[in-house]
Write an enzyme that holds these catalytic residues in place. Sequence first.
Site, short mmCIF file in Angstrom:
data_model
loop_
_atom_site.label_atom_id
_atom_site.label_comp_id
_atom_site.label_asym_id
_atom_site.label_seq_id
_atom_site.Cartn_x
_atom_site.Cartn_y
_atom_site.Cartn_z
CG ASP A 28 20.14 19.38 -81.09
OD1 ASP A 28 19.58 19.37 -82.20
OD2 ASP A 28 19.93 20.26 -80.23
CB CYS A 71 27.10 15.22 -76.77
SG CYS A 71 25.68 15.63 -75.73
#
Length: 277
Positions: free
Chosen positions: A182, A159
């Site tokens: 997130d 990520c």
Amino acid sequence: MKQYLELMRHVRDNGVRKEDRTGTGTVSVFGYQMRFDLSQGFPLVTTKKCHLKSIIHELLWFLNGETNIAYLNNNGVKIWDAWATESGDLGPIYGAQWRSWPAQNGETLDQISQLIEQIKHKPDSRRLIISAWNPALLPDESISPQDNVRNGKMALPPCHTLFQFYVLEGRLSCQLYQRSADIFLGVPFNIASYALLTMMIAQVTGLAPGDFVHTFGDAHLYLNHLEQVDTQLQRQPLPLPTMAINPAVKDIFGFCFDDFELQNYQAHPHIAAPISV
């Protein structure tokens, strides 16, 4: 940490509904940037208590080139457990790419060691970059993380994908490109982790910490986090803590958990939220 709250509020108020791999659903924006001056305090979120122990151990685990959760579990850190095989393996994720990037003739490149030498000897270089994005080793989304590991692939694609350093007037700054974020659960970890990494690299290269710049691709709030987001946005940020690092450590691979001391951390209570796997 008003920057983090502004990101959260922006995505909540302006994001669009988007489906995602986990099936949970998100509110998402594409493209956003935050900046933190590391001379003004350590950027650890104060509007909910964060588990710094996990952040430090994970970063040391990355730097050691490890990809098995044994070290993390032995230190009470469970954040990677859901994606590991029965034996604890995660495949060639961050630590492997940072320290053992596959090269020609079966050899590997230690990107971290090369970076340290470049900062010391070529501080004005525009090539002070570490990448964890190795297309040949990305997982097949049609099978489980564990089956990907058994096939020699990563359990999850990175990520936080690529980061670059910049030296100016004796200060070391870092910019991270994060392809997927997130915001509620992951981003507070990412901010603190890369801020700490910048401070560590600054120390071992004889520089002062500069700015941490956090750039996002898909920045999202999961739909099952929106109630928690509303709660957090009602809280007022508290003064930032400071991070003391053992000044005797001069080797980036020589740090241990006890070399870090978070000082004057005040935070609102923890807010629980489910993880989307």
